[in-house]
Design a protein around this motif. Structure first.
Motif, PDB file in Angstrom:
ATOM      1  N   SER A  33       0.846  -1.288   0.300  1.00  0.00           N
ATOM      2  CA  SER A  33       0.112  -0.013  -0.085  1.00  0.00           C
ATOM      3  C   SER A  33       1.467   1.356   0.176  1.00  0.00           C
ATOM      4  O   SER A  33       2.081   1.055   0.559  1.00  0.00           O
ATOM      5  CB  SER A  33      -1.016   0.148   1.130  1.00  0.00           C
ATOM      6  N   ILE A  34       1.005   1.949  -0.646  1.00  0.00           N
ATOM      7  CA  ILE A  34       0.514   3.677  -0.715  1.00  0.00           C
ATOM      8  C   ILE A  34       0.309   4.710  -0.406  1.00  0.00           C
ATOM      9  O   ILE A  34      -0.719   4.904  -0.754  1.00  0.00           O
ATOM     10  CB  ILE A  34       1.636   3.977  -2.292  1.00  0.00           C
ATOM     11  N   ASP A  35       0.654   5.598   0.830  1.00  0.00           N
ATOM     12  CA  ASP A  35       0.174   6.490   0.959  1.00  0.00           C
ATOM     13  C   ASP A  35       1.277   8.108   0.571  1.00  0.00           C
ATOM     14  O   ASP A  35       2.067   7.319   0.047  1.00  0.00           O
ATOM     15  CB  ASP A  35       0.320   6.053   2.697  1.00  0.00           C
ATOM     16  N   TRP A  36       0.320   8.573   0.405  1.00  0.00           N
ATOM     17  CA  TRP A  36       1.107   9.906   0.036  1.00  0.00           C
ATOM     18  C   TRP A  36       0.635  11.398   1.341  1.00  0.00           C
ATOM     19  O   TRP A  36      -0.787  11.329   1.563  1.00  0.00           O
ATOM     20  CB  TRP A  36       0.033  10.607  -0.713  1.00  0.00           C
ATOM     21  N   PHE A  37       1.962  11.610   1.739  1.00  0.00           N
ATOM     22  CA  PHE A  37       1.573  12.344   2.817  1.00  0.00           C
ATOM     23  C   PHE A  37       1.709  14.402   2.613  1.00  0.00           C
ATOM     24  O   PHE A  37       2.492  14.230   1.408  1.00  0.00           O
ATOM     25  CB  PHE A  37       1.945  12.157   4.462  1.00  0.00           C
ATOM     26  N   ARG A  38       1.598  15.229   2.725  1.00  0.00           N
ATOM     27  CA  ARG A  38       1.884  16.262   2.967  1.00  0.00           C
ATOM     28  C   ARG A  38       1.826  17.016   4.048  1.00  0.00           C
ATOM     29  O   ARG A  38       1.386  16.907   5.246  1.00  0.00           O
ATOM     30  CB  ARG A  38       1.285  17.522   2.073  1.00  0.00           C
ATOM     31  N   GLN A  39       3.255  17.921   4.108  1.00  0.00           N
ATOM     32  CA  GLN A  39       3.514  18.604   5.448  1.00  0.00           C
ATOM     33  C   GLN A  39       3.971  19.909   4.816  1.00  0.00           C
ATOM     34  O   GLN A  39       4.497  20.095   4.467  1.00  0.00           O
ATOM     35  CB  GLN A  39       4.162  18.165   6.213  1.00  0.00           C
ATOM     36  N   ALA A  40       3.244  21.223   5.129  1.00  0.00           N
ATOM     37  CA  ALA A  40       3.322  22.406   5.174  1.00  0.00           C
ATOM     38  C   ALA A  40       4.043  23.061   5.788  1.00  0.00           C
ATOM     39  O   ALA A  40       3.893  22.587   7.371  1.00  0.00           O
ATOM     40  CB  ALA A  40       2.176  23.029   4.745  1.00  0.00           C
ATOM     41  N   PRO A  41       5.274  24.432   6.608  1.00  0.00           N
ATOM     42  CA  PRO A  41       5.480  25.135   7.381  1.00  0.00           C
ATOM     43  C   PRO A  41       4.234  24.948   8.126  1.00  0.00           C
ATOM     44  O   PRO A  41       3.485  25.810   8.167  1.00  0.00           O
ATOM     45  CB  PRO A  41       6.020  26.340   6.668  1.00  0.00           C
ATOM     46  N   TYR A  94       4.799  17.122  -0.571  1.00  0.00           N
ATOM     47  CA  TYR A  94       4.860  15.479  -0.456  1.00  0.00           C
ATOM     48  C   TYR A  94       5.446  14.699  -0.501  1.00  0.00           C
ATOM     49  O   TYR A  94       6.866  14.870  -1.236  1.00  0.00           O
ATOM     50  CB  TYR A  94       3.982  15.636  -1.580  1.00  0.00           C
ATOM     51  N   PHE A  95       4.784  13.558   0.338  1.00  0.00           N
ATOM     52  CA  PHE A  95       5.993  12.446   0.653  1.00  0.00           C
ATOM     53  C   PHE A  95       5.115  10.806   0.632  1.00  0.00           C
ATOM     54  O   PHE A  95       4.217  10.889   0.715  1.00  0.00           O
ATOM     55  CB  PHE A  95       6.198  12.229   2.022  1.00  0.00           C
ATOM     56  N   CYS A  96       6.079  10.193  -0.337  1.00  0.00           N
ATOM     57  CA  CYS A  96       5.073   8.612  -0.272  1.00  0.00           C
ATOM     58  C   CYS A  96       5.690   8.095   0.958  1.00  0.00           C
ATOM     59  O   CYS A  96       6.907   8.341   1.127  1.00  0.00           O
ATOM     60  CB  CYS A  96       5.257   7.998  -1.550  1.00  0.00           C
ATOM     61  N   ALA A  97       4.914   7.129   1.137  1.00  0.00           N
ATOM     62  CA  ALA A  97       4.952   5.889   2.396  1.00  0.00           C
ATOM     63  C   ALA A  97       4.788   4.578   1.547  1.00  0.00           C
ATOM     64  O   ALA A  97       3.598   5.077   0.922  1.00  0.00           O
ATOM     65  CB  ALA A  97       5.347   6.487   3.712  1.00  0.00           C
ATOM     66  N   ALA A  98       5.663   3.423   1.938  1.00  0.00           N
ATOM     67  CA  ALA A  98       4.858   2.243   1.778  1.00  0.00           C
ATOM     68  C   ALA A  98       4.562   1.325   3.206  1.00  0.00           C
ATOM     69  O   ALA A  98       5.363   1.781   3.747  1.00  0.00           O
ATOM     70  CB  ALA A  98       6.120   1.451   1.227  1.00  0.00           C
ATOM     71  N   SER A  99       3.738   0.601   2.657  1.00  0.00           N
ATOM     72  CA  SER A  99       2.935   0.029   4.158  1.00  0.00           C
ATOM     73  C   SER A  99       3.235  -1.983   3.447  1.00  0.00           C
ATOM     74  O   SER A  99       1.634  -1.435   2.600  1.00  0.00           O
ATOM     75  CB  SER A  99       2.232   0.489   4.585  1.00  0.00           C
ATOM     76  N   ARG A 100       3.029  -3.047   4.036  1.00  0.00           N
ATOM     77  CA  ARG A 100       2.431  -3.601   4.404  1.00  0.00           C
ATOM     78  C   ARG A 100       1.124  -3.682   4.510  1.00  0.00           C
ATOM     79  O   ARG A 100       0.054  -5.005   4.164  1.00  0.00           O
ATOM     80  CB  ARG A 100       3.093  -5.059   4.691  1.00  0.00           C
ATOM     81  N   ASP A 101       0.344  -2.743   5.099  1.00  0.00           N
ATOM     82  CA  ASP A 101      -0.822  -2.915   6.030  1.00  0.00           C
ATOM     83  C   ASP A 101      -2.250  -1.912   5.280  1.00  0.00           C
ATOM     84  O   ASP A 101      -1.825  -2.349   3.823  1.00  0.00           O
ATOM     85  CB  ASP A 101      -1.541  -2.772   7.296  1.00  0.00           C
ATOM     86  N   SER A 102      -3.066  -1.804   5.429  1.00  0.00           N
ATOM     87  CA  SER A 102      -3.699  -1.305   5.011  1.00  0.00           C
ATOM     88  C   SER A 102      -3.538  -0.240   5.119  1.00  0.00           C
ATOM     89  O   SER A 102      -2.814   0.366   5.581  1.00  0.00           O
ATOM     90  CB  SER A 102      -5.313  -1.718   5.583  1.00  0.00           C
ATOM     91  N   CYS A 103      -4.026   0.811   4.142  1.00  0.00           N
ATOM     92  CA  CYS A 103      -4.741   2.023   3.801  1.00  0.00           C
ATOM     93  C   CYS A 103      -4.161   2.973   5.263  1.00  0.00           C
ATOM     94  O   CYS A 103      -5.454   2.916   6.573  1.00  0.00           O
ATOM     95  CB  CYS A 103      -5.491   2.961   2.748  1.00  0.00           C
ATOM     96  N   LEU A 104      -3.113   3.692   5.442  1.00  0.00           N
ATOM     97  CA  LEU A 104      -3.524   4.808   6.947  1.00  0.00           C
ATOM     98  C   LEU A 104      -3.068   3.851   8.225  1.00  0.00           C
ATOM     99  O   LEU A 104      -3.978   4.137   9.309  1.00  0.00           O
ATOM    100  CB  LEU A 104      -4.952   5.880   7.074  1.00  0.00           C
ATOM    101  N   SER A 105      -2.438   2.888   7.691  1.00  0.00           N
ATOM    102  CA  SER A 105      -2.285   1.634   8.881  1.00  0.00           C
ATOM    103  C   SER A 105      -1.416   2.739  10.310  1.00  0.00           C
ATOM    104  O   SER A 105      -1.172   1.835  11.273  1.00  0.00           O
ATOM    105  CB  SER A 105      -1.226   0.394   8.762  1.00  0.00           C
ATOM    106  N   GLY A 106      -0.250   3.352   9.328  1.00  0.00           N
ATOM    107  CA  GLY A 106       0.374   4.008  10.191  1.00  0.00           C
ATOM    108  C   GLY A 106       1.490   3.325  10.348  1.00  0.00           C
ATOM    109  O   GLY A 106       2.387   3.291  11.473  1.00  0.00           O
TER     110      GLY A 106
END
Length: 121
Positions: A33-41, A94-106
């Motif tokens: 599973s791939i999540d996209w995150f973002r962080q503004a200043p 904007y960042f992407c992150a990879a998880s073996r679990d479901s979306c938004l698993s943390g």
């Protein structure tokens, strides 16, 4: 050791579009599973969108639903984030992150370093 690399960010006017890419190094995306995150200043990191592998499901935050589309091309080993009708408040890294679990698993095994998106006239 695996890692993720984001690209496609840049400066765009309000109402414009960008396509971000998330490409892995050292592994293939097809079972992740791939999540996209973002962080503004000055703001907390925000989960923007996510796509699972099998079955393929997607998630969008309320702030981007209807404007952003996430997709994956396993043949190209790439996950895309199509961003339309961009607003100044979409400005962030904007960042992407990879998880073996479901979306938004943390629980994420790999993170990218991010790509800057700036929406300004």
């Amino acid at each position: 050791q695996g890692q993720l690399v984001e690209s496609g960010g840049g400066l765009v006017q309000p109402g414009g579009s960008l396509i971000l890419s998330c490409v892995p190094s050292g592994f293939t995306l097809d079972s992740w599973s791939i999540d996209w995150f973002r962080q503004a200043p000055g703001k907390e990191r925000e989960g923007v969108s996510c796509i699972t592998s099998d079955p393929e499901t997607t998630y969008y935050s309320g702030s981007v639903k209807g404007r952003f589309t996430i997709s994956r091309d396993n043949a190209k080993n790439t996950v895309y984030l199509h961003m339309n009708n961009l607003k100044p408040e979409d400005t962030a890294i904007y960042f992407c992150a990879a998880s073996r679990d479901s979306c938004l698993s943390g629980i994420y095994t790999y993170w990218g370093r991010g790509t800057q998106v700036t929406v300004s006239s």
